[in-house]
Scaffold this motif. Structure first.
Motif, PDB file in Angstrom:
ATOM      1  N   GLY A  19      -1.647  -4.422  -7.039  1.00  0.00           N
ATOM      2  CA  GLY A  19      -1.819  -5.325  -5.910  1.00  0.00           C
ATOM      3  C   GLY A  19      -0.824  -5.084  -4.790  1.00  0.00           C
ATOM      4  O   GLY A  19      -0.939  -5.663  -3.705  1.00  0.00           O
ATOM      5  N   LYS A  20       0.145  -4.210  -5.042  1.00  0.00           N
ATOM      6  CA  LYS A  20       1.173  -3.903  -4.034  1.00  0.00           C
ATOM      7  C   LYS A  20       1.109  -2.427  -3.650  1.00  0.00           C
ATOM      8  O   LYS A  20       0.937  -2.098  -2.475  1.00  0.00           O
ATOM      9  CB  LYS A  20       2.551  -4.249  -4.599  1.00  0.00           C
ATOM     10  N   ALA A  21       1.231  -1.540  -4.637  1.00  0.00           N
ATOM     11  CA  ALA A  21       1.164  -0.093  -4.364  1.00  0.00           C
ATOM     12  C   ALA A  21      -0.290   0.354  -4.237  1.00  0.00           C
ATOM     13  O   ALA A  21      -1.176  -0.202  -4.886  1.00  0.00           O
ATOM     14  CB  ALA A  21       1.852   0.684  -5.470  1.00  0.00           C
ATOM     15  N   SER A  22      -0.509   1.364  -3.400  1.00  0.00           N
ATOM     16  CA  SER A  22      -1.857   1.934  -3.303  1.00  0.00           C
ATOM     17  C   SER A  22      -2.076   2.972  -4.390  1.00  0.00           C
ATOM     18  O   SER A  22      -3.198   3.191  -4.848  1.00  0.00           O
ATOM     19  CB  SER A  22      -2.070   2.577  -1.930  1.00  0.00           C
ATOM     20  N   ALA A  23      -0.977   3.608  -4.828  1.00  0.00           N
ATOM     21  CA  ALA A  23      -1.045   4.635  -5.868  1.00  0.00           C
ATOM     22  C   ALA A  23       0.321   4.777  -6.508  1.00  0.00           C
ATOM     23  O   ALA A  23       1.349   4.540  -5.858  1.00  0.00           O
ATOM     24  CB  ALA A  23      -1.492   5.968  -5.275  1.00  0.00           C
ATOM     25  N   ALA A  24       0.337   5.186  -7.784  1.00  0.00           N
ATOM     26  CA  ALA A  24       1.614   5.357  -8.485  1.00  0.00           C
ATOM     27  C   ALA A  24       1.426   6.266  -9.686  1.00  0.00           C
ATOM     28  O   ALA A  24       0.339   6.353 -10.255  1.00  0.00           O
ATOM     29  CB  ALA A  24       2.162   4.003  -8.939  1.00  0.00           C
ATOM     30  N   THR A  25       2.502   6.953 -10.051  1.00  0.00           N
ATOM     31  CA  THR A  25       2.478   7.802 -11.249  1.00  0.00           C
ATOM     32  C   THR A  25       2.955   6.992 -12.446  1.00  0.00           C
ATOM     33  O   THR A  25       3.970   6.292 -12.366  1.00  0.00           O
ATOM     34  CB  THR A  25       3.396   9.032 -11.091  1.00  0.00           C
ATOM     35  N   PRO A  26       2.258   7.078 -13.584  1.00  0.00           N
ATOM     36  CA  PRO A  26       2.724   6.390 -14.787  1.00  0.00           C
ATOM     37  C   PRO A  26       3.798   7.215 -15.492  1.00  0.00           C
ATOM     38  O   PRO A  26       3.959   8.399 -15.218  1.00  0.00           O
ATOM     39  CB  PRO A  26       1.459   6.328 -15.648  1.00  0.00           C
ATOM     40  N   ASP A  53       0.807  -1.233   0.000  1.00  0.00           N
ATOM     41  CA  ASP A  53       0.000   0.000   0.000  1.00  0.00           C
ATOM     42  C   ASP A  53       0.840   1.283   0.000  1.00  0.00           C
ATOM     43  O   ASP A  53       0.348   2.350   0.373  1.00  0.00           O
ATOM     44  CB  ASP A  53      -0.985   0.022   1.178  1.00  0.00           C
ATOM     45  N   ALA A  54       2.093   1.181  -0.400  1.00  0.00           N
ATOM     46  CA  ALA A  54       2.936   2.376  -0.492  1.00  0.00           C
ATOM     47  C   ALA A  54       2.570   3.176  -1.741  1.00  0.00           C
ATOM     48  O   ALA A  54       1.883   2.694  -2.644  1.00  0.00           O
ATOM     49  CB  ALA A  54       4.413   1.991  -0.533  1.00  0.00           C
ATOM     50  N   VAL A  55       3.037   4.420  -1.778  1.00  0.00           N
ATOM     51  CA  VAL A  55       2.829   5.304  -2.929  1.00  0.00           C
ATOM     52  C   VAL A  55       4.151   5.411  -3.682  1.00  0.00           C
ATOM     53  O   VAL A  55       5.196   5.681  -3.088  1.00  0.00           O
ATOM     54  CB  VAL A  55       2.363   6.711  -2.476  1.00  0.00           C
ATOM     55  N   MET A  56       4.105   5.193  -5.003  1.00  0.00           N
ATOM     56  CA  MET A  56       5.324   5.243  -5.814  1.00  0.00           C
ATOM     57  C   MET A  56       5.248   6.434  -6.781  1.00  0.00           C
ATOM     58  O   MET A  56       4.371   6.490  -7.647  1.00  0.00           O
ATOM     59  CB  MET A  56       5.489   3.943  -6.615  1.00  0.00           C
ATOM     60  N   ILE A  57       6.168   7.377  -6.617  1.00  0.00           N
ATOM     61  CA  ILE A  57       6.242   8.550  -7.489  1.00  0.00           C
ATOM     62  C   ILE A  57       7.480   8.407  -8.366  1.00  0.00           C
ATOM     63  O   ILE A  57       8.607   8.435  -7.868  1.00  0.00           O
ATOM     64  CB  ILE A  57       6.318   9.864  -6.674  1.00  0.00           C
TER      65      ILE A  57
END
Length: 277
Positions: free
Chosen positions: A246-253, A219-223
């Motif tokens: 299924g791992k990150a809660s949010a991420a930037t494409p 559930d981490a956020v990946m920027i």
């Protein structure tokens, strides 16, 4: 997983710019200064010009030959720097080795230095002084986190990369938001664990798909600030985005994330420079 797209953030900044433009008696002008015909520089110049003009701002490009002498470039840059019609300056770097880039960084008027390359503006970023301009890409990271209501106070944030363009300044901006920051780089021992222990990971290492889901805590956020080309010649970031579901809660494409916000921040800085006048 929530996709943190840059368009939403850019649109919000455009609203701010439009409202502020109504309070000004002139249209702010950006000077983009480019030396040579580097394709990446030319692509960024086209994108920035298109974005700022769509925001209702004025843009002029000042292009110089790759083999211009140090003396001639400094003379031309001085004229741009002192031109009252120029509200802000974006210098595309790196400059050719024949030009002393440090001298130009010291020459640029801090009040026109929209991408935070002046030692005065850099010092202000590190001092937490908001009267200076921080590098646009570093500020774009903060903009995307705030636009999507991602809390920073007290959060464990790992920054991968230590450049003066992103890594170091974004760490200072995060500290100002009361985050707990760990700065890492490609030589950090057990980088995977340091990243996976964080609640937010911001990567600007410049290595294609260097980080996969193993570097992401649940559930981490990946920027992802990286802009690279993969083995198939396609644009990609530092993060292997396809592995995050299924791992990150949010991420930037990449593309479509932080990069699209950077030029919007440039427009915001141009408005702020105009208001300082």
């Amino acid at each position: 997983m929530l996709e943190l797209r840059g368009k939403k953030v850019s649109d919000g900044i455009k609203e701010y710019v439009s409202k502020e433009l109504e309070t000004l008696t002139f249209v702010p002008k950006l000077a983009i200064v480019r030396v040579g015909e580097n394709p990446d520089d030319m692509s960024y110049e086209r994108g920035a010009t298109k974005k700022l003009k769509s925001f209702g701002l004025d843009v002029a490009s000042y292009v110089f030959p790759q083999d211009i002498s140090d003396e001639d470039f400094k003379k031309a840059f001085k004229d741009i720097n002192e031109d009252d019609e120029v509200t802000g300056i974006l210098l595309l770097r790196p400059l050719p080795r024949t030009i002393n880039e440090k001298d130009i960084e010291n020459m640029i008027d801090p009040k026109k230095d929209l991408d935070g390359i002046s030692p005065i503006n850099i010092a202000k970023v590190f001092a937490g002084d908001t009267t200076g301009f921080s590098p646009c890409t570093a500020e774009a990271v903060i903009e995307v986190l705030k636009a999507y209501d991602i809390e920073l106070t007290g959060k464990r944030v790992t920054v991968v990369g230590r450049s003066m363009v992103v890594g170091k300044p974004v760490s200072m901006l995060l500290l100002k938001e009361n985050a707990t920051v760990t700065m890492t780089h490609t030589r950090t021992v057990d980088l995977k664990k340091t990243c996976s222990d964080a609640e937010i990971v911001i990567t600007a290492a410049g290595r294609a798909k260097m980080l996969n889901s193993d570097y992401c805590g649940q559930d981490a956020v990946m920027i992802d600030v990286g802009i690279n080309v993969d083995e198939n010649g396609k644009l990609c970031g530092d993060v292997d985005y396809a592995t995050l579901d299924g791992k990150a809660s949010a991420a930037t494409p990449v593309p479509g994330g932080v990069g699209t916000i950077t030029t919007a921040v440039l427009a915001k800085h141009l408005i702020q420079a105009a208001k300082m006048r």
